[in-house]
Write a protein that holds these residues in place. Structure first.
Motif, PDB file in Angstrom:
ATOM      1  N   VAL A  19       4.536  -6.683   8.297  1.00  0.00           N
ATOM      2  CA  VAL A  19       3.811  -6.607   7.027  1.00  0.00           C
ATOM      3  C   VAL A  19       3.142  -7.953   6.777  1.00  0.00           C
ATOM      4  O   VAL A  19       3.804  -8.931   6.461  1.00  0.00           O
ATOM      5  N   LEU A  22       0.937  -9.958   1.358  1.00  0.00           N
ATOM      6  CA  LEU A  22       1.859  -9.357   0.386  1.00  0.00           C
ATOM      7  C   LEU A  22       3.096 -10.209   0.132  1.00  0.00           C
ATOM      8  O   LEU A  22       4.211  -9.692   0.027  1.00  0.00           O
ATOM      9  N   LYS A  63       2.112   0.112   1.248  1.00  0.00           N
ATOM     10  CA  LYS A  63       3.286   0.476   0.447  1.00  0.00           C
ATOM     11  C   LYS A  63       4.350   1.173   1.314  1.00  0.00           C
ATOM     12  O   LYS A  63       5.526   0.826   1.251  1.00  0.00           O
ATOM     13  N   THR A  64       3.892   2.126   2.105  1.00  0.00           N
ATOM     14  CA  THR A  64       4.832   2.829   2.987  1.00  0.00           C
ATOM     15  C   THR A  64       5.411   1.866   4.020  1.00  0.00           C
ATOM     16  O   THR A  64       6.616   1.873   4.301  1.00  0.00           O
TER      17      THR A  64
HETATM   18  P1  ATP Z   1      -1.239   5.262   0.865  1.00  0.00           P
HETATM   19  O1  ATP Z   1      -1.235   4.887  -0.581  1.00  0.00           O
HETATM   20  O2  ATP Z   1      -2.572   5.765   1.359  1.00  0.00           O
HETATM   21  O3  ATP Z   1      -0.074   6.103   1.305  1.00  0.00           O
HETATM   22  P2  ATP Z   1       0.032   2.850   1.797  1.00  0.00           P
HETATM   23  O4  ATP Z   1      -0.177   1.777   0.807  1.00  0.00           O
HETATM   24  O5  ATP Z   1       1.354   3.517   1.855  1.00  0.00           O
HETATM   25  O6  ATP Z   1      -1.126   3.888   1.672  1.00  0.00           O
HETATM   26  P3  ATP Z   1       0.462   2.333   4.530  1.00  0.00           P
HETATM   27  O7  ATP Z   1       0.605   3.771   4.900  1.00  0.00           O
HETATM   28  O8  ATP Z   1       1.679   1.528   4.440  1.00  0.00           O
HETATM   29  O9  ATP Z   1      -0.338   2.226   3.187  1.00  0.00           O
HETATM   30  O10 ATP Z   1      -0.565   1.609   5.500  1.00  0.00           O
HETATM   31  C1  ATP Z   1      -1.214   2.301   6.544  1.00  0.00           C
HETATM   32  C2  ATP Z   1      -1.305   1.429   7.764  1.00  0.00           C
HETATM   33  O11 ATP Z   1      -2.184   0.329   7.512  1.00  0.00           O
HETATM   34  C3  ATP Z   1       0.005   0.795   8.172  1.00  0.00           C
HETATM   35  O12 ATP Z   1       0.768   1.632   8.984  1.00  0.00           O
HETATM   36  C4  ATP Z   1      -0.484  -0.464   8.911  1.00  0.00           C
HETATM   37  O13 ATP Z   1      -0.867  -0.142  10.217  1.00  0.00           O
HETATM   38  C5  ATP Z   1      -1.716  -0.848   8.130  1.00  0.00           C
HETATM   39  N1  ATP Z   1      -1.407  -1.838   7.079  1.00  0.00           N
HETATM   40  C6  ATP Z   1      -1.547  -1.666   5.742  1.00  0.00           C
HETATM   41  N2  ATP Z   1      -1.188  -2.766   5.077  1.00  0.00           N
HETATM   42  C7  ATP Z   1      -0.792  -3.671   5.996  1.00  0.00           C
HETATM   43  C8  ATP Z   1      -0.273  -5.002   5.935  1.00  0.00           C
HETATM   44  N3  ATP Z   1      -0.104  -5.632   4.764  1.00  0.00           N
HETATM   45  N4  ATP Z   1       0.043  -5.616   7.094  1.00  0.00           N
HETATM   46  C9  ATP Z   1      -0.133  -4.993   8.268  1.00  0.00           C
HETATM   47  N5  ATP Z   1      -0.599  -3.748   8.393  1.00  0.00           N
HETATM   48  C10 ATP Z   1      -0.940  -3.080   7.281  1.00  0.00           C
END
Ligand code: ATP
Length: 270
Positions: A19, A22, A63-64
């Motif tokens: 991550v 953040l 977030k995930t």
């Molecule tokens: P949603 O609200 O659409 O569900 P989310 O906030 O849960 O989105 P994730 O599913 O966690 O977002 O992010 C999707 C992908 O983007 C991750 O699996 C990763 O590959 C990449 N990603 C997002 N944020 C980061 C980060 N801060 N560092 C590294 N990779 C990231």
């Protein structure tokens, strides 16, 4: 076919290293990792371990990923479901699904429960009822509230939920003892985009002219998911040109494509 009730993953490999950026959000969830690893340290003084935290921010900001990293760092099972799966469900199924989820997590505690798109379940009651048939959603929400109230401070299950619409959530969800912590997960700034690029450039075969700082400057407004997309797309662009390395121009082509895609998406929304 019968829909799966929820997902369980006992071997999450994601850690905080995956991550990027953040920092504030990571600091907040680090405490949750500590609770899961060593609850006695906190309860011995009479403190109550939080039951839930809400991760709030735009789509694709990690977030995930962050929720998974909590499970990975604490080395505990990760139970997950998405609020959007509840939208078309037969009466009674949503509530029983929530009950099952909590029962399974408690049996395997310490554990993390992750509810993605919680707004699909947790929209304020009595609002946006245009579609009708929202009783089932309310039953599901009520069951979720009941479960969170029902587990004691010694249960050691922490519920993380994600949304990009905290403003429409039923305030009952945010009451003390439920999702009483708000963790903001925002779009990355320049320096954070550079770090996210570095994570996603790592596994790629790169030309000499590829530079994370340069790429970060080309991508204002991009989420982490968009950046991961750029990196993957650049690899495909280079492969199509039969190259054995991915070069700066391939990334620029990929950025153009992603911007094109985002513009199309925005037009559809408007
Ligand atoms: P949603 O609200 O659409 O569900 P989310 O906030 O849960 O989105 P994730 O599913 O966690 O977002 O992010 C999707 C992908 O983007 C991750 O699996 C990763 O590959 C990449 N990603 C997002 N944020 C980061 C980060 N801060 N560092 C590294 N990779 C990231």
């Amino acid at each position: 076919s019968r829909a799966k009730l929820f997902d369980e993953n006992d071997k999450i490999k994601v850690t905080f290293k995956d991550v990027a950026g953040l920092e504030g959000a990571k600091e907040e969830v680090e405490e949750i990792v500590e609770f899961l690893k060593n609850p006695e340290k906190f309860t011995v003084l009479g403190g109550k371990i939080p039951k839930g935290a809400l991760l709030v921010g735009p789509p694709g900001t990690g977030k995930t990923l962050l929720a998974k990293a909590v499970a990975g760092e604490a080395n505990v099972p990760f139970f997950s479901l998405s609020g959007s799966d509840f939208v078309e469900m037969f009466v009674g199924v949503g509530a029983s699904r929530v009950r099952d989820l909590f029962k399974n997590a408690k049996d395997k505690a310490p554990a993390i429960i992750f509810i993605d798109e919680i707004d699909a379940i947790g929209r304020a009651r009595g609002k946006n009822n245009f579609t009708g048939g929202n009783d089932e959603r309310e039953n599901t929400l009520n069951q979720l509230l009941t479960e969170m109230d029902g587990f004691g401070t010694d249960t050691n299950v922490i519920v993380l939920a994600a949304t990009n619409r905290a403003d429409i959530l039923d305030k009952a969800l945010m009451r003390a003892g439920r999702f009483d912590r708000l963790i903001h997960v925002d779009l990355p700034e320049l320096g954070e985009r550079k770090e996210i690029f570095e994570v996603h450039l790592k596994p790629l075969k790169l030309g000499e002219d590829v530079d994370s700082e340069f790429l970060a400057k080309q991508t204002p407004g991009f989420s982490g998911a968009d950046i991961a997309n750029v990196c993957n797309e650049a690899a495909l662009v280079a492969a199509r040109k039969n190259k054995n390395k991915i070069e700066r121009q391939d990334f620029l082509d990929a950025v153009d494509r992603i911007i094109g895609g985002l513009e199309k998406k925005n037009k559809l929304i408007k």
